[in-house]
Design an enzyme around this catalytic site. Structure first.
Site, PDB file in Angstrom:
ATOM      1  N   TYR A 195     -13.891  -3.567   8.456  1.00 16.03           N
ATOM      2  CA  TYR A 195     -12.345  -3.130   8.603  1.00 16.03           C
ATOM      3  C   TYR A 195     -11.961  -3.463  10.222  1.00 16.03           C
ATOM      4  CZ  TYR A 195      -8.729   0.265   9.385  1.00 16.03           C
ATOM      5  OH  TYR A 195      -7.450   0.913   9.837  1.00 16.03           O
TER       6      TYR A 195
ATOM      7  N   GLY B 142       0.965  -1.371  -0.064  1.00 12.92           N
ATOM      8  CA  GLY B 142       0.209  -0.168   0.079  1.00 12.92           C
ATOM      9  C   GLY B 142       0.828   1.268   0.084  1.00 12.92           C
ATOM     10  N   ALA B 143       1.999   1.195  -0.781  1.00 11.24           N
ATOM     11  CA  ALA B 143       3.002   2.209  -0.675  1.00 11.24           C
ATOM     12  C   ALA B 143       2.652   3.372  -1.790  1.00 11.24           C
ATOM     13  CB  ALA B 143       4.388   1.797  -1.061  1.00 11.24           C
ATOM     14  N   SER B 144       1.705   3.430  -2.417  1.00  6.20           N
ATOM     15  CA  SER B 144       1.457   4.503  -3.245  1.00  6.20           C
ATOM     16  C   SER B 144       0.930   5.838  -2.717  1.00  6.20           C
ATOM     17  CB  SER B 144       0.850   3.986  -4.426  1.00  6.20           C
ATOM     18  OG  SER B 144      -0.532   3.608  -4.088  1.00  6.20           O
TER      19      SER B 144
ATOM     20  N   ASN C 253       0.637  -2.887   5.422  1.00  6.30           N
ATOM     21  CA  ASN C 253       0.036  -1.825   5.388  1.00  6.30           C
ATOM     22  C   ASN C 253      -1.029  -1.535   4.410  1.00  6.30           C
ATOM     23  OD1 ASN C 253      -0.556   1.344   5.742  1.00  6.30           O
ATOM     24  ND2 ASN C 253      -0.113   1.176   3.511  1.00  6.30           N
TER      25      ASN C 253
ATOM     26  N   THR D 116      -2.282  -0.198  -7.938  1.00  6.85           N
ATOM     27  CA  THR D 116      -2.250   0.737  -9.355  1.00  6.85           C
ATOM     28  C   THR D 116      -0.944   1.168  -9.640  1.00  6.85           C
ATOM     29  OG1 THR D 116      -4.250   1.856  -8.456  1.00  6.85           O
ATOM     30  CG2 THR D 116      -3.199   2.776 -10.255  1.00  6.85           C
TER      31      THR D 116
ATOM     32  N   SER E 243      -5.104  -1.049  14.334  1.00  6.84           N
ATOM     33  CA  SER E 243      -5.791   0.243  14.486  1.00  6.84           C
ATOM     34  C   SER E 243      -6.767  -0.005  15.839  1.00  6.84           C
ATOM     35  CB  SER E 243      -7.164   0.057  13.431  1.00  6.84           C
ATOM     36  OG  SER E 243      -7.998   0.931  13.854  1.00  6.84           O
TER      37      SER E 243
END
Length: 268
Positions: free
Chosen positions: A158, A13-15, A91, A39, A145
């Site tokens: 979630y 999820g690094a973008s 992540n 993406t 979380s």
């Protein structure tokens, strides 16, 4: 800042969002950063920006973390191109698209969110951790979380996913005992991102967590400062890494447990 020179960090999820902040912060501390996200164009641009800003080596590997073949291929490419992975940061994860009770949610959309937080990290662990165990060193950070530890009427997928991930971290750490590899739950607080800003529970929030605080906690983990806390929940913005490093948690502190109704509770 912790010097992470010589380490390779893989961030899913690094973008965008917290993952993007982590990629930049770890690179700024000297780590080679492998970024994964679904993406391709956005990920490639983000990793290019991190490399330009920090001078660190980066690698963009587009992949859906819930797709086993895609994960295995991406991790294989990472190992071939940048070498052994020292830090895995799980992540990536989805959020409920609509704020509604669990019985009103679309079952397939609901399950996709849960999968992103449980199947995704488990596939990443399966692909990365064996190499860490073979070398006798490595660390896994699972982004937890506050909703890992309590239920509520909305964001149910979630919450279920993050709770499952928290238990996965504890199980992973228990299985890794004695190997030199450690696993941690790191709850980032509430960083102002596109996702968090759109949630009704944060509509009037003014006390956002600074992204650098999240980076500093993960960097402290990567540097080996918090190994005594393997398998446990760390909360950015509340916990101070230096203070944690001076403590040794006892028994089941910071782990998921039933709370007894009293001294005579037979389930306690």
């Amino acid at each position: 800042m912790h010097d992470l020179g010589g380490q390779v960090a893989l961030v899913t999820g690094a973008s965008a969002g917290i993952g993007r902040h982590l990629a930049h912060g770890l690179a700024a501390r000297g780590a080679t950063v492998v970024g994964m996200a679904r993406t391709a164009d956005r990920l490639t641009a983000a990793m290019g920006e991190v490399a330009a800003a920090t001078g660190a080596r980066t690698l963009a590997l587009p992949a859906d973390v819930t797709d086993r073949a895609a994960v295995d291929d991406a991790v294989g490419r990472a190992l071939a191109e940048v070498g052994a992975i020292d830090l895995l940061v799980n992540n990536a994860g989805l959020m409920d698209a609509a704020e509604m009770p669990v019985w009103q949610a679309d079952p397939d959309a609901w399950w996709a969110v849960v999968e992103s937080h449980v199947r995704g990290p488990q596939l990443m662990v399966a692909a990365v951790v064996p190499g860490m165990v073979e070398r006798g060193t490595g660390r896994v950070v699972d982004l937890a979380s506050g909703l890992s530890t309590r239920g509520g009427p909305i964001y149910t997928a979630y919450s279920v996913g993050k709770t499952g991930l928290m238990r996965l971290t504890e199980d992973l750490a228990a299985g890794l005992a004695g190997t030199g590899v450690h696993a941690f739950d790191v709850a980032p607080g509430v960083v102002r991102t596109a996702m968090s800003s759109g949630m009704s529970i944060h509509r009037d929030r003014t006390d956002w967590t600074e992204p650098e605080q999240v980076v500093e906690m993960v960097a402290a983990v990567a540097a080996g400062q918090l190994d005594a806390w393997s398998g446990r929940f760390l909360r950015v913005g509340v916990d101070d890494p230096a203070a944690l490093a001076a403590l040794t948690p006892g028994d089941d502190a910071r782990q998921l447990r039933l709370r007894p109704y009293g001294d005579a509770d037979p389930v306690a």
